[in-house]
Every structure is written in structure tokens, then in C-alpha cells.
Design a protein around this motif. Structure first.
Motif, PDB file in Angstrom:
ATOM      1  N   LYS A  78      47.485  48.539  24.752  1.00  0.00           N
ATOM      2  CA  LYS A  78      46.447  48.446  25.783  1.00  0.00           C
ATOM      3  C   LYS A  78      45.376  47.419  25.441  1.00  0.00           C
ATOM      4  O   LYS A  78      44.908  46.681  26.313  1.00  0.00           O
ATOM      5  CB  LYS A  78      45.804  49.812  26.026  1.00  0.00           C
ATOM      6  CG  LYS A  78      44.890  49.843  27.248  1.00  0.00           C
ATOM      7  CD  LYS A  78      44.385  51.240  27.527  1.00  0.00           C
ATOM      8  CE  LYS A  78      43.584  51.262  28.835  1.00  0.00           C
ATOM      9  NZ  LYS A  78      42.400  50.400  28.781  1.00  0.00           N
ATOM     10  N   ASP A  95      44.608  44.430  27.974  1.00  0.00           N
ATOM     11  CA  ASP A  95      43.262  44.297  28.555  1.00  0.00           C
ATOM     12  C   ASP A  95      42.693  42.908  28.294  1.00  0.00           C
ATOM     13  O   ASP A  95      42.104  42.278  29.180  1.00  0.00           O
ATOM     14  CB  ASP A  95      42.324  45.354  27.975  1.00  0.00           C
ATOM     15  CG  ASP A  95      42.576  46.746  28.526  1.00  0.00           C
ATOM     16  OD1 ASP A  95      43.259  46.866  29.561  1.00  0.00           O
ATOM     17  OD2 ASP A  95      42.097  47.715  27.909  1.00  0.00           O
ATOM     18  N   ARG A 134      44.543  40.310  30.412  1.00  0.00           N
ATOM     19  CA  ARG A 134      44.166  40.413  31.830  1.00  0.00           C
ATOM     20  C   ARG A 134      42.814  39.748  32.073  1.00  0.00           C
ATOM     21  O   ARG A 134      42.651  38.972  33.031  1.00  0.00           O
ATOM     22  CB  ARG A 134      44.112  41.882  32.256  1.00  0.00           C
ATOM     23  CG  ARG A 134      43.793  42.061  33.751  1.00  0.00           C
ATOM     24  CD  ARG A 134      43.563  43.516  34.107  1.00  0.00           C
ATOM     25  NE  ARG A 134      42.363  44.054  33.479  1.00  0.00           N
ATOM     26  CZ  ARG A 134      41.131  43.834  33.908  1.00  0.00           C
ATOM     27  NH1 ARG A 134      40.902  43.056  34.966  1.00  0.00           N
ATOM     28  NH2 ARG A 134      40.097  44.376  33.287  1.00  0.00           N
ATOM     29  N   LYS A 135      41.860  40.026  31.198  1.00  0.00           N
ATOM     30  CA  LYS A 135      40.532  39.459  31.369  1.00  0.00           C
ATOM     31  C   LYS A 135      40.542  37.947  31.160  1.00  0.00           C
ATOM     32  O   LYS A 135      39.879  37.204  31.897  1.00  0.00           O
ATOM     33  CB  LYS A 135      39.551  40.132  30.406  1.00  0.00           C
ATOM     34  CG  LYS A 135      39.294  41.593  30.739  1.00  0.00           C
ATOM     35  CD  LYS A 135      38.471  42.278  29.659  1.00  0.00           C
ATOM     36  CE  LYS A 135      38.295  43.756  29.962  1.00  0.00           C
ATOM     37  NZ  LYS A 135      37.578  44.469  28.870  1.00  0.00           N
ATOM     38  N   ASP A 138      42.806  40.639  38.588  1.00  0.00           N
ATOM     39  CA  ASP A 138      42.168  41.876  39.043  1.00  0.00           C
ATOM     40  C   ASP A 138      42.921  43.102  38.520  1.00  0.00           C
ATOM     41  O   ASP A 138      44.149  43.089  38.403  1.00  0.00           O
ATOM     42  CB  ASP A 138      42.139  41.933  40.570  1.00  0.00           C
ATOM     43  CG  ASP A 138      41.241  40.866  41.180  1.00  0.00           C
ATOM     44  OD1 ASP A 138      40.358  40.371  40.456  1.00  0.00           O
ATOM     45  OD2 ASP A 138      41.448  40.537  42.364  1.00  0.00           O
ATOM     46  N   LYS A 139      42.177  44.164  38.228  1.00  0.00           N
ATOM     47  CA  LYS A 139      42.787  45.388  37.705  1.00  0.00           C
ATOM     48  C   LYS A 139      43.860  45.935  38.626  1.00  0.00           C
ATOM     49  O   LYS A 139      44.884  46.443  38.166  1.00  0.00           O
ATOM     50  CB  LYS A 139      41.708  46.459  37.491  1.00  0.00           C
ATOM     51  CG  LYS A 139      40.872  46.263  36.248  1.00  0.00           C
ATOM     52  CD  LYS A 139      39.934  47.445  36.056  1.00  0.00           C
ATOM     53  CE  LYS A 139      39.110  47.291  34.787  1.00  0.00           C
ATOM     54  NZ  LYS A 139      38.192  48.445  34.587  1.00  0.00           N
ATOM     55  N   ASP A 140      43.637  45.852  39.943  1.00  0.00           N
ATOM     56  CA  ASP A 140      44.595  46.435  40.876  1.00  0.00           C
ATOM     57  C   ASP A 140      45.864  45.596  41.028  1.00  0.00           C
ATOM     58  O   ASP A 140      46.801  46.004  41.725  1.00  0.00           O
ATOM     59  CB  ASP A 140      43.954  46.674  42.247  1.00  0.00           C
ATOM     60  CG  ASP A 140      43.431  45.387  42.882  1.00  0.00           C
ATOM     61  OD1 ASP A 140      43.496  44.332  42.233  1.00  0.00           O
ATOM     62  OD2 ASP A 140      42.974  45.452  44.043  1.00  0.00           O
ATOM     63  N   LYS A 141      45.905  44.433  40.358  1.00  0.00           N
ATOM     64  CA  LYS A 141      47.110  43.603  40.375  1.00  0.00           C
ATOM     65  C   LYS A 141      47.802  43.556  39.009  1.00  0.00           C
ATOM     66  O   LYS A 141      48.725  42.763  38.803  1.00  0.00           O
ATOM     67  CB  LYS A 141      46.768  42.167  40.798  1.00  0.00           C
ATOM     68  CG  LYS A 141      46.438  42.011  42.275  1.00  0.00           C
ATOM     69  CD  LYS A 141      46.344  40.533  42.636  1.00  0.00           C
ATOM     70  CE  LYS A 141      46.203  40.333  44.136  1.00  0.00           C
ATOM     71  NZ  LYS A 141      46.265  38.900  44.503  1.00  0.00           N
ATOM     72  N   PHE A 142      47.373  44.421  38.104  1.00  0.00           N
ATOM     73  CA  PHE A 142      47.879  44.396  36.725  1.00  0.00           C
ATOM     74  C   PHE A 142      48.393  45.780  36.373  1.00  0.00           C
ATOM     75  O   PHE A 142      47.658  46.763  36.472  1.00  0.00           O
ATOM     76  CB  PHE A 142      46.769  43.973  35.768  1.00  0.00           C
ATOM     77  CG  PHE A 142      47.240  43.522  34.418  1.00  0.00           C
ATOM     78  CD1 PHE A 142      47.651  42.217  34.218  1.00  0.00           C
ATOM     79  CD2 PHE A 142      47.271  44.399  33.351  1.00  0.00           C
ATOM     80  CE1 PHE A 142      48.070  41.787  32.965  1.00  0.00           C
ATOM     81  CE2 PHE A 142      47.690  43.983  32.100  1.00  0.00           C
ATOM     82  CZ  PHE A 142      48.103  42.675  31.905  1.00  0.00           C
ATOM     83  N   TYR A 143      49.647  45.858  35.945  1.00  0.00           N
ATOM     84  CA  TYR A 143      50.296  47.157  35.793  1.00  0.00           C
ATOM     85  C   TYR A 143      50.383  47.592  34.329  1.00  0.00           C
ATOM     86  O   TYR A 143      50.727  46.803  33.451  1.00  0.00           O
ATOM     87  CB  TYR A 143      51.702  47.112  36.394  1.00  0.00           C
ATOM     88  CG  TYR A 143      52.285  48.472  36.667  1.00  0.00           C
ATOM     89  CD1 TYR A 143      51.818  49.238  37.739  1.00  0.00           C
ATOM     90  CD2 TYR A 143      53.288  49.000  35.866  1.00  0.00           C
ATOM     91  CE1 TYR A 143      52.351  50.494  37.995  1.00  0.00           C
ATOM     92  CE2 TYR A 143      53.824  50.250  36.115  1.00  0.00           C
ATOM     93  CZ  TYR A 143      53.347  50.995  37.186  1.00  0.00           C
ATOM     94  OH  TYR A 143      53.867  52.246  37.431  1.00  0.00           O
ATOM     95  N   TYR A 144      50.069  48.869  34.099  1.00  0.00           N
ATOM     96  CA  TYR A 144      50.178  49.480  32.777  1.00  0.00           C
ATOM     97  C   TYR A 144      51.225  50.594  32.829  1.00  0.00           C
ATOM     98  O   TYR A 144      51.196  51.429  33.733  1.00  0.00           O
ATOM     99  CB  TYR A 144      48.845  50.085  32.343  1.00  0.00           C
ATOM    100  CG  TYR A 144      47.734  49.083  32.130  1.00  0.00           C
ATOM    101  CD1 TYR A 144      47.457  48.567  30.866  1.00  0.00           C
ATOM    102  CD2 TYR A 144      46.937  48.659  33.192  1.00  0.00           C
ATOM    103  CE1 TYR A 144      46.422  47.656  30.670  1.00  0.00           C
ATOM    104  CE2 TYR A 144      45.902  47.749  33.006  1.00  0.00           C
ATOM    105  CZ  TYR A 144      45.656  47.254  31.745  1.00  0.00           C
ATOM    106  OH  TYR A 144      44.636  46.351  31.549  1.00  0.00           O
TER     107      TYR A 144
END
Length: 333
Positions: A264, A268, A271-272, A277-283
Motif C-alpha cells: 500500500k 499510494d 498514485r500521488k 485520482d483515488k476513484d480511478k486507482f484500484y487496490y
């Protein structure tokens, strides 16, 4: 000729190791610290006598049981693993026999880690485009936990074992776009199991403990975390940019980014740095851990199940790690 993902399935070993169990072995850790920093709550671990080939066969059987494709239709097997049953013969040949597949098919192993699924898709697409195969069974399977020293608290929190099965065909639900691939063998020693093969066939028995009391040994998996982190930060953002270029897309055109599920903290940071955007990045690692070449196909299945992916979406996948090796691909659902 176009190539598509037709179906995906995965298999997880029965044994589960929770954060509570790891903390019992390493009291200096806490359950919350592992969950927050690593992003993993539990991981599946192969049984003592359960091999990567065993698990790949189970994943394939899960796929065939869905009834979307019959095993008689498979005309090529690609098996990605870094934990083969034998130095020889080829595990894919054993898998053909155990699954009862046709004999007039191709079958081969390829040795890659966290980029392995993307590379497997590229090989499968090439086989289809070349008219060599129509239905390729791409299998990934890893038992990294067999390479970990029992006192390796860092890697034991991260890695899980798993296997996946994907059929790539002339028809399916996700069209496979263009690829961006990369290699830099200068980093080979930063993620390695040194002994057990031709260059160092005998056990070294050179176990020592570093300043953080982590085991360092040629006989077990060694990972230089800081170097792997630097490699990832240097290479993944350009990989994403080049994958977009190869497909004549902009970052805004992508509905979901699925990266190799390393940990994670790294995800993270990536991604940054890439300003996604958080809603376009899958965990998808909390229940599995880092499953190496299995992490992307597992994430794809999970994303389809929870409706994070649906028909009409543009998805970019990216794998990166041991080798060094990296690869990206565009999927049109």
C-alpha cells in the motif's frame, strides 16, 4: 487479428496467515502498523507439499468449471512462474497432462515476477495475431513464501501465494491493446534467490542478520527494499506515459488504473506522484498480499465483481519488479 481476454479465474491456498499470527512471531510489529503501511490484513500460503504447478492446475480447473470455454478448445499454454516444480521438465508440459488437454498444442514456461501477467498477455496476443493459436491459456502461479526465511518479518508481511488462469482468445470481454515493455538487468541482485540453480548450485549457509535484525542469506529471498522502491518510482511513471502514447490515449481517457499490488505504501506513493485520482486507482491486496504475477489478474476479477470495471471502460494495467522488468497494457472493456 485482435486478441481479447475471454475469462479469468484464480485459486488461493487454504492456509491463511493473519497479521495477528505475524505479530505473535514479531512483537515489535503491530496489527495496525502492518495493515496501515503494508495494506495487508491476511495472506494465503501454499501448503508444505503444494507447488506452483499444483495451484496452476487448480486455477485452470476453476476456470473450466465456469463453462465459458471447454478445455478441448485450448491450443496453447503459457505458464509464468519463478517457483517451478523442477529445473526440468517444463511445468507447462506437466500441466497439459494433468488437465487432460489436447496433445497437439504448444506449452511453455516463462520466468518473470511482478511484470509476468502483462508479458504473458503480450505473448498470447502475439500467438493469436500470428495465427499460431486461437485460445491461449495463460497461467500464473507463485509460492514465494517457500523462499522466505521464517524470521524475515518484512517480507512475510508482504507476500502471499496464489495462482490464476486467463484465456486469451479471438473473442472476449476485454480487447487487449498495445504494450510498453522494459528491462534493466542491472538491478538483478536487489531481488534475488542466489542459490539453488546453476551459478550457485549448493546452499551457501551464509545467514546473518542486518542492523534491523532482518535475516540476509543467499539461500532465501533477498529484497533490497530501498533500491526496489527507487527503481519503481523512476520507471513506473514513464511506463504509464509510454503505455498511453502507444495507445494514443491521455491519462484522462483511463477510467481505472490497476497496478501490480506491491504494497500500500508504494501504491499510494505512485498514485500521488502520477496524480491519479483515488476513484480511478484500484487496490486489491488487503486479503491477498503481494502475489507477484498473480496480483493484476486477481485485481481484475475483484474489480469486475464489485463493478469497479464494467463494459465500456478503459483500463490500464502495469506490472513492475524483479529483474528489473516492467510492462504496461491498455484493456478496452
Amino acid at each position: 487479428m485482435k486478441a481479447f481476454i475471454k475469462d479469468i479465474a484464480y485459486y488461493l491456498p487454504e492456509k491463511i496467515v493473519t497479521n495477528e499470527e505475524i505479530v505473535a512471531d514479531f512483537p515489535e510489529w503491530s496489527v495496525d502498523k502492518i495493515a496501515t503501511k503494508v495494506g495487508v490484513n491476511k495472506r494465503h500460503v501454499a501448503a508444505e507439499n503444494e507447488t506452483a504447478t499444483d495451484m496452476a492446475v487448480k486455477a485452470a480447473k476453476c476456470l473450466f468449471e465456469k463453462g465459458i470455454i471447454a478445455k478441448e478448445q485450448i491450443d496453447y499454454i503459457l505458464f509464468c512462474t519463478q517457483s517451478p516444480d523442477y529445473k526440468l521438465p517444463t511445468s507447462a508440459c506437466i500441466i497439459q497432462n494433468w488437465l487432460g488437454l489436447n496433445r497437439n498444442i504448444g506449452a511453455l514456461d516463462f520466468n518473470l515476477g511482478c511484470s509476468g501477467y502483462v508479458y504473458g498477455l503480450s505473448l498470447a496476443k502475439g500467438l493469436i495475431a500470428g495465427g499460431i493459436a486461437e485460445n491461449v491459456l495463460l497461467l500464473t502461479s507463485e509460492t514465494y513464501n517457500k523462499y522466505l526465511h521464517p524470521k524475515d518479518k518484512g517480507n512475510r508481511t508482504i507476500f502471499g501465494d496464489a495462482a490464476t488462469a486467463t484465456v486469451i482468445s479471438t473473442k472476449g470481454f476485454a480487447e487487449i491493446g498495445n504494450f510498453s515493455l522494459g528491462t534493466d538487468g542491472i538491478g538483478a541482485n536487489n531481488l534475488i534467490v542466489k542459490t539453488g540453480s546453476a551459478r550457485h548450485s549448493q546452499m551457501a549457509n551464509d545467514l546473518r542478520f542486518d542492523e534491523n535484525n532482518n535475516p540476509v542469506s543467499s539461500d532465501y529471498l533477498y529484497m533490497n527494499g530501498s533500491e526496489i522502491f527507487t527503481f519503481t518510482l523512476d520507471n513506473v511513471p514513464p511506463l504509464i506515459a509510454d503505455t498511453l502514447r502507444q495507445n494514443s490515449l491521455e491519462k484522462e481517457d483511463i477510467d481505472l488504473f490497476i497496478y501490480h499490488q506491491a504494497n500500500k505504501y508504494m501504491l499510494d506513493f505512485l498514485r500521488k506522484k502520477s496524480k491519479i485520482d483515488k476513484d480511478k486507482f484500484y487496490y486489491a491486496l488487503s486479503d491477498f498480499g503481494n502475489t507477484v504475477s498473480n496480483s493484476i489478474p486477481i485485481a481484475l476479477v475483484r474489480a469486475m465483481k464489485d463493478n469497479s470495471i464494467h463494459i465500456g471502460m478503459n483500463v490500464l494495467i502495469a506490472g513492475f519488479g524483479v529483474g528489473y522488468s516492467w510492462g504496461g497494457c491498455y484493456l478496452k472493456f
